[in-house]
Design a protein around this motif. Structure first.
Motif, PDB file in Angstrom:
ATOM      1  N   LEU A   1       0.827  -1.208   0.000  1.00  0.00           N
ATOM      2  CA  LEU A   1       0.000   0.000   0.000  1.00  0.00           C
ATOM      3  C   LEU A   1       0.861   1.257   0.000  1.00  0.00           C
ATOM      4  CD1 LEU A   1      -2.789  -1.135   2.480  1.00  0.00           C
ATOM      5  CD2 LEU A   1      -2.915  -1.012  -0.029  1.00  0.00           C
ATOM      6  N   ASP A   2       1.989   1.225   0.701  1.00  0.00           N
ATOM      7  CA  ASP A   2       2.913   2.364   0.694  1.00  0.00           C
ATOM      8  C   ASP A   2       3.458   2.611  -0.710  1.00  0.00           C
ATOM      9  OD1 ASP A   2       2.571   2.800   3.405  1.00  0.00           O
ATOM     10  OD2 ASP A   2       4.431   1.770   3.985  1.00  0.00           O
ATOM     11  N   MET A   3       3.719   1.537  -1.453  1.00  0.00           N
ATOM     12  CA  MET A   3       4.203   1.686  -2.830  1.00  0.00           C
ATOM     13  C   MET A   3       3.160   2.394  -3.695  1.00  0.00           C
ATOM     14  SD  MET A   3       5.958  -1.935  -3.704  1.00  0.00           S
ATOM     15  CE  MET A   3       7.483  -2.446  -2.942  1.00  0.00           C
ATOM     16  N   HIS A   4       1.928   1.955  -3.573  1.00  0.00           N
ATOM     17  CA  HIS A   4       0.867   2.580  -4.376  1.00  0.00           C
ATOM     18  C   HIS A   4       0.628   4.025  -3.953  1.00  0.00           C
ATOM     19  CE1 HIS A   4      -0.476  -0.573  -7.072  1.00  0.00           C
ATOM     20  NE2 HIS A   4      -0.043  -1.397  -6.126  1.00  0.00           N
ATOM     21  N   ALA A   5       0.718   4.302  -2.672  1.00  0.00           N
ATOM     22  CA  ALA A   5       0.546   5.674  -2.199  1.00  0.00           C
ATOM     23  C   ALA A   5       1.653   6.577  -2.741  1.00  0.00           C
ATOM     24  CB  ALA A   5       0.526   5.718  -0.671  1.00  0.00           C
ATOM     25  N   ALA A   6       2.870   6.067  -2.795  1.00  0.00           N
ATOM     26  CA  ALA A   6       3.996   6.863  -3.290  1.00  0.00           C
ATOM     27  C   ALA A   6       3.788   7.260  -4.746  1.00  0.00           C
ATOM     28  CB  ALA A   6       5.310   6.094  -3.137  1.00  0.00           C
ATOM     29  N   VAL A   7       3.266   6.359  -5.552  1.00  0.00           N
ATOM     30  CA  VAL A   7       3.042   6.639  -6.970  1.00  0.00           C
ATOM     31  C   VAL A   7       1.849   7.572  -7.159  1.00  0.00           C
ATOM     32  CG1 VAL A   7       2.517   5.557  -9.201  1.00  0.00           C
ATOM     33  CG2 VAL A   7       4.112   4.486  -7.667  1.00  0.00           C
ATOM     34  N   GLY A   8       1.061   7.763  -6.116  1.00  0.00           N
ATOM     35  CA  GLY A   8      -0.099   8.639  -6.195  1.00  0.00           C
ATOM     36  C   GLY A   8       0.238  10.114  -6.264  1.00  0.00           C
ATOM     37  N   HIS A   9       1.482  10.478  -6.082  1.00  0.00           N
ATOM     38  CA  HIS A   9       1.915  11.874  -6.202  1.00  0.00           C
ATOM     39  C   HIS A   9       2.455  12.083  -7.612  1.00  0.00           C
ATOM     40  CE1 HIS A   9       4.271  15.512  -5.714  1.00  0.00           C
ATOM     41  NE2 HIS A   9       3.548  15.742  -4.624  1.00  0.00           N
ATOM     42  N   ARG A  10       2.013  13.129  -8.275  1.00  0.00           N
ATOM     43  CA  ARG A  10       2.364  13.319  -9.687  1.00  0.00           C
ATOM     44  C   ARG A  10       3.874  13.355  -9.941  1.00  0.00           C
ATOM     45  NH1 ARG A  10      -0.374  15.879 -14.504  1.00  0.00           N
ATOM     46  NH2 ARG A  10       1.348  15.963 -15.969  1.00  0.00           N
ATOM     47  N   THR A  11       4.626  14.061  -9.129  1.00  0.00           N
ATOM     48  CA  THR A  11       6.071  14.146  -9.357  1.00  0.00           C
ATOM     49  C   THR A  11       6.714  12.770  -9.230  1.00  0.00           C
ATOM     50  OG1 THR A  11       6.139  16.433  -8.585  1.00  0.00           O
ATOM     51  CG2 THR A  11       8.228  15.222  -8.587  1.00  0.00           C
ATOM     52  N   ARG A  12       6.317  12.009  -8.219  1.00  0.00           N
ATOM     53  CA  ARG A  12       6.885  10.664  -8.049  1.00  0.00           C
ATOM     54  C   ARG A  12       6.451   9.739  -9.181  1.00  0.00           C
ATOM     55  NH1 ARG A  12       6.148  12.190  -2.531  1.00  0.00           N
ATOM     56  NH2 ARG A  12       4.133  11.156  -2.353  1.00  0.00           N
ATOM     57  N   TYR A  13       5.210   9.898  -9.637  1.00  0.00           N
ATOM     58  CA  TYR A  13       4.756   9.113 -10.786  1.00  0.00           C
ATOM     59  C   TYR A  13       5.619   9.435 -12.005  1.00  0.00           C
ATOM     60  CZ  TYR A  13       2.111   7.772 -14.889  1.00  0.00           C
ATOM     61  OH  TYR A  13       1.758   7.261 -16.109  1.00  0.00           O
ATOM     62  N   GLU A  14       5.866  10.710 -12.254  1.00  0.00           N
ATOM     63  CA  GLU A  14       6.662  11.107 -13.420  1.00  0.00           C
ATOM     64  C   GLU A  14       8.110  10.618 -13.314  1.00  0.00           C
ATOM     65  OE1 GLU A  14       6.228  15.211 -14.532  1.00  0.00           O
ATOM     66  OE2 GLU A  14       4.048  15.068 -14.515  1.00  0.00           O
TER      67      GLU A  14
END
Length: 140
Positions: free
Chosen positions: A33-46
């Motif tokens: 769940l922490d992994m998915h939450a981290a990708v939920g931020h646009r900068t981290r996704y990019e």
């Protein structure tokens, strides 16, 4: 944390989501769940997107590609490293003094991106009818 799986939510789905994990799971449900939450931020996704689709990159390359400052980049990189989506590597370059830092996506980072957010984006076309309020259920 095993629970009685005899009462399923639907079909073969266990009542407790933690029971989805294999007995010898490498990660806990909270870590996933922490992994998915981290990708939920646009900068981290990019950042993750660039590393998955572009390969290993240095901080300078990422700064230029994303047009963000050094401190912001490192803040987000550290979050991605902390949850296991990205790994930091240091190496010496031939003919150069000192260590150079590079970042690359881990297997978890690649799967989280390509089978997660990217798949949702690609799937939008397949579900166009669900998003189109003018769709009346008939085919033309």
């Amino acid at each position: 944390m095993a629970t009685d799986q005899t009462r399923a939510v639907s079909g073969d789905t266990p009542e407790d989501p933690e029971d989805l994990l294999p007995d010898e799971s490498v990660l806990s449900l909270d870590e996933y769940l922490d992994m998915h939450a981290a990708v939920g931020h646009r900068t981290r996704y990019e950042i993750l997107y660039r590393l998955v689709h572009g390969g290993e990159m240095s901080p300078k390359e990422l700064e230029a590609a994303l047009d963000i400052d050094d401190s912001t980049l490192h803040y987000h990189l550290n979050k991605l490293v902390d949850v296991g989506l990205v790994e930091k590597r240091q190496r010496t370059e031939r003919g150069q003094d000192g260590l150079y830092t590079y970042y690359r996506a881990t297997v978890f980072g690649s799967v989280t991106l390509t089978d997660g957010v990217d798949e949702l984006i690609r799937g939008e076309q397949a579900f166009e009818e669900m998003y189109d309020s003018s769709y009346d259920g008939t085919t033309e």
